[in-house]
Design a protein around this motif. Structure first.
Motif, mmCIF file in Angstrom:
data_model
loop_
_atom_site.group_PDB
_atom_site.id
_atom_site.type_symbol
_atom_site.label_atom_id
_atom_site.label_comp_id
_atom_site.label_asym_id
_atom_site.label_seq_id
_atom_site.Cartn_x
_atom_site.Cartn_y
_atom_site.Cartn_z
ATOM 1 N N GLU A 155 0.783 -1.625 0.010
ATOM 2 C CA GLU A 155 -0.119 -0.224 0.466
ATOM 3 C C GLU A 155 1.364 1.565 0.039
ATOM 4 O O GLU A 155 1.883 1.069 0.569
ATOM 5 C CB GLU A 155 -1.001 0.076 1.058
ATOM 6 C CG GLU A 155 -2.034 -0.773 1.455
ATOM 7 C CD GLU A 155 -3.314 -0.829 2.234
ATOM 8 O OE1 GLU A 155 -2.589 0.002 2.991
ATOM 9 O OE2 GLU A 155 -3.909 -1.577 2.240
ATOM 10 N N CYS A 156 0.128 1.975 -0.315
ATOM 11 C CA CYS A 156 0.683 3.730 -0.837
ATOM 12 C C CYS A 156 0.375 4.822 0.372
ATOM 13 O O CYS A 156 -1.162 4.048 -0.080
ATOM 14 C CB CYS A 156 1.383 3.434 -2.621
ATOM 15 S SG CYS A 156 2.322 5.415 -2.029
ATOM 16 N N ASP A 157 0.492 5.152 0.963
ATOM 17 C CA ASP A 157 0.371 6.480 1.298
ATOM 18 C C ASP A 157 -0.582 7.832 0.683
ATOM 19 O O ASP A 157 -1.221 7.988 1.194
ATOM 20 C CB ASP A 157 1.792 6.788 2.432
ATOM 21 C CG ASP A 157 1.557 5.878 3.883
ATOM 22 O OD1 ASP A 157 1.727 5.059 3.643
ATOM 23 O OD2 ASP A 157 3.448 6.747 3.741
ATOM 24 N N ALA B 123 2.700 13.063 -10.016
ATOM 25 C CA ALA B 123 4.366 12.415 -11.161
ATOM 26 C C ALA B 123 4.552 11.444 -9.889
ATOM 27 O O ALA B 123 5.624 10.761 -9.927
ATOM 28 C CB ALA B 123 5.584 14.278 -10.273
ATOM 29 N N HIS B 124 4.466 11.525 -9.112
ATOM 30 C CA HIS B 124 4.476 9.842 -8.245
ATOM 31 C C HIS B 124 3.539 9.329 -8.896
ATOM 32 O O HIS B 124 4.397 7.576 -8.602
ATOM 33 C CB HIS B 124 3.093 10.841 -6.620
ATOM 34 C CG HIS B 124 3.110 9.188 -5.764
ATOM 35 N ND1 HIS B 124 4.468 8.410 -4.945
ATOM 36 C CD2 HIS B 124 2.400 8.588 -5.550
ATOM 37 C CE1 HIS B 124 3.780 7.617 -4.508
ATOM 38 N NE2 HIS B 124 3.086 7.710 -4.620
ATOM 39 N N ALA B 125 2.406 9.115 -9.201
ATOM 40 C CA ALA B 125 1.670 8.123 -9.743
ATOM 41 C C ALA B 125 2.794 7.092 -11.156
ATOM 42 O O ALA B 125 2.718 6.201 -10.773
ATOM 43 C CB ALA B 125 0.826 8.232 -10.099
ATOM 44 N N ARG C 6 5.471 7.159 -11.019
ATOM 45 C CA ARG C 6 6.643 6.628 -9.892
ATOM 46 C C ARG C 6 6.306 5.192 -9.138
ATOM 47 O O ARG C 6 6.571 4.088 -9.144
ATOM 48 C CB ARG C 6 7.790 7.494 -9.090
ATOM 49 C CG ARG C 6 8.558 8.641 -9.852
ATOM 50 C CD ARG C 6 9.456 9.372 -8.468
ATOM 51 N NE ARG C 6 8.593 9.449 -7.732
ATOM 52 C CZ ARG C 6 7.942 10.495 -7.569
ATOM 53 N NH1 ARG C 6 8.137 10.987 -8.539
ATOM 54 N NH2 ARG C 6 7.654 10.495 -6.210
ATOM 55 N N CYS C 7 5.414 5.306 -8.415
ATOM 56 C CA CYS C 7 4.530 4.452 -7.994
ATOM 57 C C CYS C 7 3.870 3.506 -8.452
ATOM 58 O O CYS C 7 2.470 3.906 -8.908
ATOM 59 C CB CYS C 7 4.100 4.576 -7.021
ATOM 60 S SG CYS C 7 3.092 4.060 -5.649
ATOM 61 N N PRO C 8 4.329 1.823 -8.637
ATOM 62 C CA PRO C 8 2.787 1.451 -9.129
ATOM 63 C C PRO C 8 1.205 1.093 -9.238
ATOM 64 O O PRO C 8 0.897 0.705 -9.675
ATOM 65 C CB PRO C 8 3.495 -0.029 -9.619
ATOM 66 C CG PRO C 8 5.133 0.150 -8.487
ATOM 67 C CD PRO C 8 4.954 1.206 -8.671
ATOM 68 N N GLU C 9 1.707 1.164 -7.809
ATOM 69 C CA GLU C 9 0.066 1.073 -6.384
ATOM 70 C C GLU C 9 -0.770 1.497 -7.010
ATOM 71 O O GLU C 9 -2.127 2.172 -7.577
ATOM 72 C CB GLU C 9 0.316 0.803 -5.357
ATOM 73 C CG GLU C 9 0.803 -0.142 -4.823
ATOM 74 C CD GLU C 9 2.146 -0.251 -4.608
ATOM 75 O OE1 GLU C 9 2.851 0.750 -4.758
ATOM 76 O OE2 GLU C 9 3.127 -1.740 -5.222
ATOM 77 N N CYS C 10 -0.345 3.331 -7.384
ATOM 78 C CA CYS C 10 -0.993 4.210 -7.177
ATOM 79 C C CYS C 10 -1.452 4.521 -9.021
ATOM 80 O O CYS C 10 -2.975 5.216 -9.587
ATOM 81 C CB CYS C 10 0.003 5.776 -6.902
ATOM 82 S SG CYS C 10 0.102 6.423 -4.794
ATOM 83 N N ALA C 11 -0.752 3.347 -9.567
ATOM 84 C CA ALA C 11 -0.892 3.986 -11.266
ATOM 85 C C ALA C 11 -1.945 3.116 -11.508
ATOM 86 O O ALA C 11 -2.754 3.359 -12.423
ATOM 87 C CB ALA C 11 0.247 4.064 -11.771
HETATM 88 ZN ZN ZN Z 1 1.580 6.098 -4.421
#
Ligand code: ZN
Length: 171
Positions: free
Chosen positions: A5-7, A32-34, A36-41
């Motif tokens: 999980e991502c914050d 920009a975070h999404a 880099r982050c596969p969970e958020c993407a």
């Molecule tokens: Zn994330």
């Protein structure tokens, strides 16, 4: 399979629900975070698809206008009021029909007294009422004005329970 999980997932979800995710500015920090982050993407991809599905369903839904709803409610209340008013009228019409039938039966019995005999065999009630009607009818030969009254009264006495049953059971 490990789930992470991502914050920032609540922020991504909030952005998609509020409708500002696809149109986010290129320099947006969350976007920009999404990237880099596969969970958020993944969350953003699924949430965007579900939101598009919801928007499509909202466009295709045929919600009646307030005028149509009001008109239908008015028509329904009028129909219910008319039915409530017509119920006693139907009852009176039934009683009038019974009276007319009784009058016809009394006239037939007066014209052909031998016909009245089989009616007396239907049951004790009909026999008793038939005797009363016959007694009144024999007197009514002398007083023709009594004929219709006696016929109506006798017919109503005999048939009103049946008519009441059929009228009131017609719910
Ligand atoms: Zn994330």
């Amino acid at each position: 399979m490990k789930t992470t999980e991502c914050d920032r997932e609540p922020d991504v979800l909030e952005a998609v629900i509020s409708g500002c995710w696809p149109s986010a500015k290129p320099g947006d920090e969350l976007r920009a975070h999404a990237s880099r982050c596969p969970e958020c993407a993944h969350l953003a991809a699924v949430a965007v698809a579900l939101r598009a599905e919801r928007d499509e369903a909202m466009r295709e839904a045929r919600v009646p206008t307030s005028g149509q709803v009001w008109w239908k409610a008015t028509m329904r209340s009028r129909a219910e009021a008319a039915a409530a008013v017509a119920r006693p009228i139907t009852l009176l019409q039934g009683l009038a029909g019974v009276c007319a039938a009784g009058m016809c039966a009394a006239l037939i019995a007066l014209a052909w007294p031998s016909i009245a005999l089989p009616f007396a065999a239907i049951g004790p009630l009909l026999a008793r009422e038939g005797q009363r009607i016959s007694a009144v009818l024999s007197a009514a030969v002398i007083q023709p004005a009594m004929l219709s009254f006696a016929a109506v009264l006798g017919a109503a006495l005999i048939l009103s329970p049946f008519v009441l049953y059929f009228v009131l059971s017609d719910e």
